[in-house]
Design a protein around this motif. Structure first.
Motif, PDB file in Angstrom:
ATOM      1  N   PHE A   1     -73.278   0.431  -0.196  1.00  0.00           N
ATOM      2  CA  PHE A   1     -72.453   0.323  -1.404  1.00  0.00           C
ATOM      3  C   PHE A   1     -73.169  -0.455  -2.497  1.00  0.00           C
ATOM      4  CE2 PHE A   1     -68.241   1.059   0.899  1.00  0.00           C
ATOM      5  CZ  PHE A   1     -68.152   2.352   0.421  1.00  0.00           C
ATOM      6  N   ARG A   2     -73.839  -1.555  -2.139  1.00  0.00           N
ATOM      7  CA  ARG A   2     -74.538  -2.347  -3.139  1.00  0.00           C
ATOM      8  C   ARG A   2     -75.717  -1.584  -3.739  1.00  0.00           C
ATOM      9  NH1 ARG A   2     -71.779  -5.789  -5.637  1.00  0.00           N
ATOM     10  NH2 ARG A   2     -73.683  -6.816  -6.251  1.00  0.00           N
ATOM     11  N   LEU A   3     -76.408  -0.784  -2.925  1.00  0.00           N
ATOM     12  CA  LEU A   3     -77.480   0.049  -3.467  1.00  0.00           C
ATOM     13  C   LEU A   3     -76.931   1.065  -4.458  1.00  0.00           C
ATOM     14  CD1 LEU A   3     -79.740   0.739  -0.370  1.00  0.00           C
ATOM     15  CD2 LEU A   3     -80.415  -0.375  -2.482  1.00  0.00           C
ATOM     16  N   ILE A   4     -75.835   1.712  -4.101  1.00  0.00           N
ATOM     17  CA  ILE A   4     -75.227   2.695  -5.003  1.00  0.00           C
ATOM     18  C   ILE A   4     -74.785   2.024  -6.294  1.00  0.00           C
ATOM     19  CG2 ILE A   4     -73.235   4.219  -5.292  1.00  0.00           C
ATOM     20  CD1 ILE A   4     -73.474   4.829  -2.268  1.00  0.00           C
ATOM     21  N   GLU A   5     -74.142   0.866  -6.168  1.00  0.00           N
ATOM     22  CA  GLU A   5     -73.699   0.149  -7.362  1.00  0.00           C
ATOM     23  C   GLU A   5     -74.868  -0.272  -8.234  1.00  0.00           C
ATOM     24  OE1 GLU A   5     -71.481  -3.154  -5.961  1.00  0.00           O
ATOM     25  OE2 GLU A   5     -69.878  -1.915  -5.134  1.00  0.00           O
ATOM     26  N   GLY A   6     -75.924  -0.736  -7.622  1.00  0.00           N
ATOM     27  CA  GLY A   6     -77.076  -1.208  -8.381  1.00  0.00           C
ATOM     28  C   GLY A   6     -77.769  -0.105  -9.152  1.00  0.00           C
ATOM     29  N   PHE A   7     -77.882   1.064  -8.536  1.00  0.00           N
ATOM     30  CA  PHE A   7     -78.565   2.165  -9.218  1.00  0.00           C
ATOM     31  C   PHE A   7     -77.656   2.908 -10.180  1.00  0.00           C
ATOM     32  CE2 PHE A   7     -81.621   1.867  -5.655  1.00  0.00           C
ATOM     33  CZ  PHE A   7     -82.756   1.731  -6.433  1.00  0.00           C
TER      34      PHE A   7
ATOM     35  N   CYS B   1     -72.262   0.259 -13.944  1.00  0.00           N
ATOM     36  CA  CYS B   1     -70.905  -0.254 -14.044  1.00  0.00           C
ATOM     37  C   CYS B   1     -69.846   0.800 -13.759  1.00  0.00           C
ATOM     38  CB  CYS B   1     -70.696  -0.836 -15.438  1.00  0.00           C
ATOM     39  SG  CYS B   1     -69.087  -1.617 -15.637  1.00  0.00           S
ATOM     40  N   TRP B   2     -70.086   2.049 -14.097  1.00  0.00           N
ATOM     41  CA  TRP B   2     -69.056   3.067 -13.903  1.00  0.00           C
ATOM     42  C   TRP B   2     -68.777   3.337 -12.426  1.00  0.00           C
ATOM     43  CZ3 TRP B   2     -70.121   7.775 -11.581  1.00  0.00           C
ATOM     44  CH2 TRP B   2     -71.477   8.087 -11.416  1.00  0.00           C
ATOM     45  N   VAL B   3     -69.693   2.969 -11.538  1.00  0.00           N
ATOM     46  CA  VAL B   3     -69.451   3.069 -10.098  1.00  0.00           C
ATOM     47  C   VAL B   3     -69.032   1.714  -9.543  1.00  0.00           C
ATOM     48  CG1 VAL B   3     -70.540   3.516  -7.879  1.00  0.00           C
ATOM     49  CG2 VAL B   3     -71.031   4.989  -9.802  1.00  0.00           C
ATOM     50  N   TYR B   4     -69.553   0.651 -10.108  1.00  0.00           N
ATOM     51  CA  TYR B   4     -69.267  -0.696  -9.619  1.00  0.00           C
ATOM     52  C   TYR B   4     -67.787  -1.035  -9.759  1.00  0.00           C
ATOM     53  CZ  TYR B   4     -69.132  -5.767  -9.494  1.00  0.00           C
ATOM     54  OH  TYR B   4     -68.808  -7.059  -9.206  1.00  0.00           O
ATOM     55  N   ALA B   5     -67.207  -0.727 -10.901  1.00  0.00           N
ATOM     56  CA  ALA B   5     -65.823  -1.124 -11.171  1.00  0.00           C
ATOM     57  C   ALA B   5     -64.838  -0.499 -10.171  1.00  0.00           C
ATOM     58  CB  ALA B   5     -65.450  -0.779 -12.607  1.00  0.00           C
ATOM     59  N   PRO B   6     -64.864   0.801  -9.907  1.00  0.00           N
ATOM     60  CA  PRO B   6     -63.905   1.335  -8.918  1.00  0.00           C
ATOM     61  C   PRO B   6     -64.115   0.786  -7.500  1.00  0.00           C
ATOM     62  CG  PRO B   6     -64.888   3.129 -10.178  1.00  0.00           C
ATOM     63  CD  PRO B   6     -65.606   1.884 -10.560  1.00  0.00           C
TER      64      PRO B   6
ATOM     65  N   THR C   1     -61.292  -1.429  -5.517  1.00  0.00           N
ATOM     66  CA  THR C   1     -60.814  -1.000  -4.197  1.00  0.00           C
ATOM     67  C   THR C   1     -60.973  -2.122  -3.180  1.00  0.00           C
ATOM     68  OG1 THR C   1     -61.469   1.258  -4.729  1.00  0.00           O
ATOM     69  CG2 THR C   1     -61.056   0.759  -2.425  1.00  0.00           C
ATOM     70  N   LEU C   2     -62.107  -2.815  -3.203  1.00  0.00           N
ATOM     71  CA  LEU C   2     -62.316  -3.924  -2.273  1.00  0.00           C
ATOM     72  C   LEU C   2     -61.345  -5.063  -2.527  1.00  0.00           C
ATOM     73  CD1 LEU C   2     -66.187  -4.063  -1.972  1.00  0.00           C
ATOM     74  CD2 LEU C   2     -64.536  -3.342  -0.267  1.00  0.00           C
ATOM     75  N   TYR C   3     -61.025  -5.339  -3.790  1.00  0.00           N
ATOM     76  CA  TYR C   3     -60.032  -6.373  -4.092  1.00  0.00           C
ATOM     77  C   TYR C   3     -58.688  -5.996  -3.479  1.00  0.00           C
ATOM     78  CZ  TYR C   3     -63.062  -8.715  -7.486  1.00  0.00           C
ATOM     79  OH  TYR C   3     -64.072  -9.397  -8.081  1.00  0.00           O
ATOM     80  N   GLY C   4     -58.326  -4.717  -3.570  1.00  0.00           N
ATOM     81  CA  GLY C   4     -57.073  -4.256  -2.964  1.00  0.00           C
ATOM     82  C   GLY C   4     -57.088  -4.388  -1.453  1.00  0.00           C
TER      83      GLY C   4
END
Length: 165
Positions: A126-132, A135-140, A144-147
């Motif tokens: 997940f962190r690799l996907i978010e990093g590459f 923000c448009w992938v990081y925010a959702p 979801t993790l906060y929920g």
């Protein structure tokens, strides 16, 4: 400083073998510092040794265990610690406790390390996907993790307390 002045004019001088790159002392890395601190922490080293021995005994249980952990012997049931041939005694079915602890340690190590490794792989992915992706992938993902973090204890609380939440 005046451009016409040199270092020696104001009292600063470098040793003849020094270059202009900086000090010759290398800074210690994190793990070097940890190693230097652990070298003199004998209590921590002692308990690390005990943990390593227990883990190795669990890994090599088929070689080290003196008896089959599931073999029952009603003649040697409920023997105390230190009984000849059974270092930690036997249980109510005559099974050797040392062998059972060694084999049980294998299951405990597996159940402790497997979920952690699985979670590290999923989280790293997940962190690799978010990093590459940005923000448009990081925010959702983070929403979801906060929920999940907020609601994960709700299903666990109701059965344990016997009341509705």
């Amino acid at each position: 400083m005046d451009p016409g002045m040199s270092d020696t004019a104001i009292g600063l001088s470098l040793p003849p073998d020094a270059d202009e790159k900086g000090p010759s002392v290398k800074a210690r890395g994190y793990w070097q510092t940890v190693g230097l601190r652990l070298r003199y922490d004998y209590v921590t080293l002692f308990f690390m040794l005990i943990i390593a021995i227990v883990a190795l005994a669990a890994v090599f249980a088929p070689v080290l265990a003196p008896f089959d952990p599931n073999k029952t012997d009603m003649l040697t049931r409920l023997k105390p610690i230190g009984y000849p041939g059974h270092l930690l005694g036997t249980d109510d079915l005559g099974r050797d406790m040392l062998s059972r602890l060694m084999y049980g340690g294998r299951i405990s190590l597996t159940m402790g390390l497997l979920p952690v490794g699985f979670a590290a792989c999923i989280g790293g992915l997940f962190r690799l996907i978010e990093g590459f992706a940005g923000c448009w992938v990081y925010a959702p993902i983070i929403r979801t993790l906060y929920g999940v973090f907020a609601l994960s204890s709700v299903p666990l609380r109701a059965p344990l307390s016997g009341t509705l939440v």
